[in-house]
Design a protein around this motif. Structure first.
Motif, PDB file in Angstrom:
ATOM      1  N   SER A  15       0.851  -1.189   0.000  1.00 18.36           N
ATOM      2  CA  SER A  15       0.000   0.000   0.000  1.00 18.36           C
ATOM      3  C   SER A  15       0.884   1.235   0.000  1.00 18.36           C
ATOM      4  CB  SER A  15      -0.900   0.010   1.242  1.00 18.36           C
ATOM      5  OG  SER A  15      -0.151   0.357   2.398  1.00 18.36           O
ATOM      6  N   ASP A  16       0.273   2.388  -0.275  1.00 16.79           N
ATOM      7  CA  ASP A  16       1.046   3.619  -0.388  1.00 16.79           C
ATOM      8  C   ASP A  16       1.733   4.006   0.909  1.00 16.79           C
ATOM      9  OD1 ASP A  16       0.285   3.831  -3.017  1.00 16.79           O
ATOM     10  OD2 ASP A  16      -1.422   5.136  -2.600  1.00 16.79           O
ATOM     11  N   THR A  17       1.231   3.524   2.045  1.00 13.44           N
ATOM     12  CA  THR A  17       1.799   3.909   3.333  1.00 13.44           C
ATOM     13  C   THR A  17       2.868   2.927   3.806  1.00 13.44           C
ATOM     14  OG1 THR A  17       0.046   2.721   4.496  1.00 13.44           O
ATOM     15  CG2 THR A  17      -0.337   5.051   4.019  1.00 13.44           C
ATOM     16  N   GLU A  18       3.126   1.878   3.039  1.00 13.06           N
ATOM     17  CA  GLU A  18       4.058   0.848   3.469  1.00 13.06           C
ATOM     18  C   GLU A  18       5.295   0.831   2.573  1.00 13.06           C
ATOM     19  OE1 GLU A  18       1.121  -2.218   3.167  1.00 13.06           O
ATOM     20  OE2 GLU A  18       1.029  -2.477   5.325  1.00 13.06           O
ATOM     21  N   ILE A  19       6.073   1.883   2.650  1.00 11.08           N
ATOM     22  CA  ILE A  19       7.295   1.987   1.859  1.00 11.08           C
ATOM     23  C   ILE A  19       8.485   1.836   2.809  1.00 11.08           C
ATOM     24  CG2 ILE A  19       8.655   3.376   0.263  1.00 11.08           C
ATOM     25  CD1 ILE A  19       5.955   2.605  -0.833  1.00 11.08           C
ATOM     26  N   PRO A  20       9.227   0.748   2.717  1.00 12.23           N
ATOM     27  CA  PRO A  20      10.381   0.559   3.604  1.00 12.23           C
ATOM     28  C   PRO A  20      11.464   1.603   3.362  1.00 12.23           C
ATOM     29  CG  PRO A  20       9.726  -1.503   2.560  1.00 12.23           C
ATOM     30  CD  PRO A  20       8.990  -0.411   1.847  1.00 12.23           C
ATOM     31  N   THR A  21      12.242   1.857   4.388  1.00 11.72           N
ATOM     32  CA  THR A  21      13.384   2.760   4.268  1.00 11.72           C
ATOM     33  C   THR A  21      14.707   2.009   4.420  1.00 11.72           C
ATOM     34  OG1 THR A  21      13.229   3.294   6.624  1.00 11.72           O
ATOM     35  CG2 THR A  21      12.090   4.761   5.079  1.00 11.72           C
ATOM     36  N   ILE A  22      14.626   0.683   4.538  1.00  7.20           N
ATOM     37  CA  ILE A  22      15.804  -0.179   4.647  1.00  7.20           C
ATOM     38  C   ILE A  22      15.699  -1.273   3.582  1.00  7.20           C
ATOM     39  CG2 ILE A  22      17.089  -1.817   6.098  1.00  7.20           C
ATOM     40  CD1 ILE A  22      17.352   0.949   7.159  1.00  7.20           C
ATOM     41  N   ALA A  23      16.832  -1.619   2.965  1.00 10.64           N
ATOM     42  CA  ALA A  23      16.866  -2.742   2.027  1.00 10.64           C
ATOM     43  C   ALA A  23      17.996  -3.677   2.424  1.00 10.64           C
ATOM     44  CB  ALA A  23      17.075  -2.252   0.596  1.00 10.64           C
ATOM     45  N   ILE A  24      17.733  -4.974   2.399  1.00  8.57           N
ATOM     46  CA  ILE A  24      18.803  -5.935   2.618  1.00  8.57           C
ATOM     47  C   ILE A  24      18.869  -6.881   1.417  1.00  8.57           C
ATOM     48  CG2 ILE A  24      18.513  -5.801   5.124  1.00  8.57           C
ATOM     49  CD1 ILE A  24      17.460  -8.633   5.085  1.00  8.57           C
ATOM     50  N   PHE A  25      20.073  -7.385   1.155  1.00  7.06           N
ATOM     51  CA  PHE A  25      20.336  -8.201  -0.019  1.00  7.06           C
ATOM     52  C   PHE A  25      21.049  -9.476   0.423  1.00  7.06           C
ATOM     53  CE2 PHE A  25      20.186  -3.765  -1.164  1.00  7.06           C
ATOM     54  CZ  PHE A  25      19.396  -3.740  -2.300  1.00  7.06           C
ATOM     55  N   VAL A  26      20.426 -10.632   0.136  1.00 15.92           N
ATOM     56  CA  VAL A  26      20.942 -11.904   0.628  1.00 15.92           C
ATOM     57  C   VAL A  26      21.210 -12.834  -0.556  1.00 15.92           C
ATOM     58  CG1 VAL A  26      20.594 -13.787   2.256  1.00 15.92           C
ATOM     59  CG2 VAL A  26      19.449 -11.599   2.635  1.00 15.92           C
ATOM     60  N   ASP A  27      22.441 -13.342  -0.644  1.00 20.71           N
ATOM     61  CA  ASP A  27      22.786 -14.292  -1.690  1.00 20.71           C
ATOM     62  C   ASP A  27      22.542 -15.718  -1.221  1.00 20.71           C
ATOM     63  OD1 ASP A  27      23.560 -12.199  -3.220  1.00 20.71           O
ATOM     64  OD2 ASP A  27      25.633 -12.849  -3.529  1.00 20.71           O
ATOM     65  N   VAL A  28      21.742 -16.461  -1.975  1.00 16.13           N
ATOM     66  CA  VAL A  28      21.478 -17.865  -1.682  1.00 16.13           C
ATOM     67  C   VAL A  28      22.445 -18.714  -2.501  1.00 16.13           C
ATOM     68  CG1 VAL A  28      19.773 -19.714  -1.735  1.00 16.13           C
ATOM     69  CG2 VAL A  28      19.049 -17.365  -1.268  1.00 16.13           C
ATOM     70  N   GLU A  29      23.295 -19.475  -1.811  1.00 15.66           N
ATOM     71  CA  GLU A  29      24.275 -20.335  -2.470  1.00 15.66           C
ATOM     72  C   GLU A  29      23.802 -21.779  -2.444  1.00 15.66           C
ATOM     73  OE1 GLU A  29      27.110 -19.635  -3.947  1.00 15.66           O
ATOM     74  OE2 GLU A  29      27.813 -17.687  -3.226  1.00 15.66           O
ATOM     75  N   ILE A  30      24.064 -22.490  -3.498  1.00 11.85           N
ATOM     76  CA  ILE A  30      23.781 -23.920  -3.560  1.00 11.85           C
ATOM     77  C   ILE A  30      25.116 -24.647  -3.446  1.00 11.85           C
ATOM     78  CG2 ILE A  30      22.895 -25.820  -4.944  1.00 11.85           C
ATOM     79  CD1 ILE A  30      21.650 -22.385  -5.703  1.00 11.85           C
ATOM     80  N   LYS A  38      24.749 -34.664  -2.315  1.00 13.46           N
ATOM     81  CA  LYS A  38      24.197 -33.853  -1.234  1.00 13.46           C
ATOM     82  C   LYS A  38      24.119 -32.399  -1.663  1.00 13.46           C
ATOM     83  CE  LYS A  38      24.891 -32.547   3.613  1.00 13.46           C
ATOM     84  NZ  LYS A  38      25.757 -32.680   4.809  1.00 13.46           N
ATOM     85  N   ILE A  39      22.958 -31.802  -1.472  1.00  9.98           N
ATOM     86  CA  ILE A  39      22.761 -30.395  -1.797  1.00  9.98           C
ATOM     87  C   ILE A  39      22.453 -29.636  -0.515  1.00  9.98           C
ATOM     88  CG2 ILE A  39      21.332 -28.734  -3.025  1.00  9.98           C
ATOM     89  CD1 ILE A  39      20.813 -30.837  -5.138  1.00  9.98           C
ATOM     90  N   GLU A  40      23.216 -28.588  -0.267  1.00  7.75           N
ATOM     91  CA  GLU A  40      23.002 -27.757   0.919  1.00  7.75           C
ATOM     92  C   GLU A  40      22.743 -26.331   0.472  1.00  7.75           C
ATOM     93  OE1 GLU A  40      25.329 -26.519   5.061  1.00  7.75           O
ATOM     94  OE2 GLU A  40      26.330 -27.740   3.551  1.00  7.75           O
ATOM     95  N   ILE A  41      21.718 -25.705   1.044  1.00  6.00           N
ATOM     96  CA  ILE A  41      21.381 -24.326   0.722  1.00  6.00           C
ATOM     97  C   ILE A  41      21.904 -23.432   1.847  1.00  6.00           C
ATOM     98  CG2 ILE A  41      19.538 -22.742   0.093  1.00  6.00           C
ATOM     99  CD1 ILE A  41      19.737 -25.131  -1.766  1.00  6.00           C
ATOM    100  N   ILE A  42      22.725 -22.442   1.497  1.00  9.04           N
ATOM    101  CA  ILE A  42      23.337 -21.572   2.501  1.00  9.04           C
ATOM    102  C   ILE A  42      23.247 -20.117   2.043  1.00  9.04           C
ATOM    103  CG2 ILE A  42      24.952 -23.358   3.294  1.00  9.04           C
ATOM    104  CD1 ILE A  42      27.119 -22.002   1.622  1.00  9.04           C
ATOM    105  N   TYR A  43      23.495 -19.185   2.983  1.00  6.52           N
ATOM    106  CA  TYR A  43      23.672 -17.786   2.627  1.00  6.52           C
ATOM    107  C   TYR A  43      25.169 -17.529   2.443  1.00  6.52           C
ATOM    108  CZ  TYR A  43      18.845 -16.742   4.012  1.00  6.52           C
ATOM    109  OH  TYR A  43      17.471 -16.706   4.108  1.00  6.52           O
ATOM    110  N   ARG A  44      25.542 -16.833   1.375  1.00  2.00           N
ATOM    111  CA  ARG A  44      26.955 -16.617   1.051  1.00  2.00           C
ATOM    112  C   ARG A  44      27.685 -15.941   2.213  1.00  2.00           C
ATOM    113  NH1 ARG A  44      29.864 -12.372  -2.188  1.00  2.00           N
ATOM    114  NH2 ARG A  44      27.858 -11.339  -2.469  1.00  2.00           N
ATOM    115  N   ASP A  45      28.700 -16.613   2.710  1.00  3.47           N
ATOM    116  CA  ASP A  45      29.553 -16.109   3.798  1.00  3.47           C
ATOM    117  C   ASP A  45      28.767 -15.771   5.065  1.00  3.47           C
ATOM    118  OD1 ASP A  45      31.681 -16.213   1.975  1.00  3.47           O
ATOM    119  OD2 ASP A  45      31.303 -14.161   1.308  1.00  3.47           O
TER     120      ASP A  45
END
Length: 225
Positions: A15-30, A38-45
């Motif tokens: 909605s127009d009133t729900e604009i975040p002021t923070i952004a985060i960026f997460v890399d998903v590694e396989i 075996k496959i493991e899903i992790i966040y980079r570093d």
């Protein structure tokens, strides 16, 4: 893993009133080990990028950062994911969030045949905490979108296979403040919807897979509500 996708609902619209002021960026590694068995899903570093958005136009600023992220850059300084010691985490992919934030995920390009689902919503959230929330205090996750490699944001009706495009980035909005105020100590499971592309005899087959981490306060862990 944990929550079956049938117990999840698509995320709602912003909605127009729900604009975040923070952004985060997460890399998903396989991570593939054991001779491919075996496959493991992790966040980079075990890190994520975090950026405070410009107050005059936070949505435009996020779109600029998103385009950079989709092209393979790291648009924000990366820091260790906050995991206070002595707490129990539901998943190694849990995220601790306390504010209204954009959360963007990028699938590692090391494995070219992994990408976000070619059609439909890239994320679903536990039933009652997304599009189907009847109480505003329960509207935790919403506005899920896939992003093409050129930075274009596309709706869930856009079919990347038919259009000959690829999405390795997708985002949604999480209201961590509501988690902190109304749901302290709980976590909200969500699903990440990906495709594995398998090519045989020059024909691509798209195999859907689901990853289900969670977001929460105070530690991204605890018992799912």
């Amino acid at each position: 893993m944990g929550i079956n996708s049938r117990d999840h609902e698509p995320t709602a619209s912003i909605s127009d009133t729900e604009i975040p002021t923070i952004a985060i960026f997460v890399d998903v590694e396989i991570k593939i080990t054991g001779n491919g068995k075996k496959i493991e899903i992790i966040y980079r570093d075990n890190k994520y990028g975090r950026e405070k958005l410009r107050t005059d136009d936070p949505e435009l600023h996020f779109r600029e950062l998103l385009a950079s992220y989709a092209s393979g850059n790291d648009p924000a300084p990366r820091k260790k994911i906050d995991r206070p010691p002595g707490r129990k985490y539901r998943s190694s992919l849990s995220l601790r969030l306390e504010e209204l934030v954009y959360v963007a995920f990028r699938v590692s390009s090391k494995h070219d045949n992994w990408r976000f689902c070619h059609l439909d919503d890239p994320f679903t959230v536990q039933s009652g905490y997304g599009a189907d929330a009847t109480d505003d205090s329960n509207k935790i996750a919403f506005d899920a979108k896939r992003v093409l490699t050129d930075g274009t944001v596309v709706p869930d009706t856009y079919n990347t296979v038919e259009e000959g495009t690829v999405s390795r980035v997708a985002y949604f909005i999480v209201d961590g403040h509501k988690l902190k105020v109304h749901h302290e100590g709980k976590s909200i499971p969500f699903n990440i919807h990906l495709d594995i592309v398998s090519t045989e005899n020059n024909i691509d087959r798209f195999i859907p897979i689901i990853i289900d981490p969670d977001v929460g306060y105070p530690d991204g862990g605890g018992t799912p509500p």
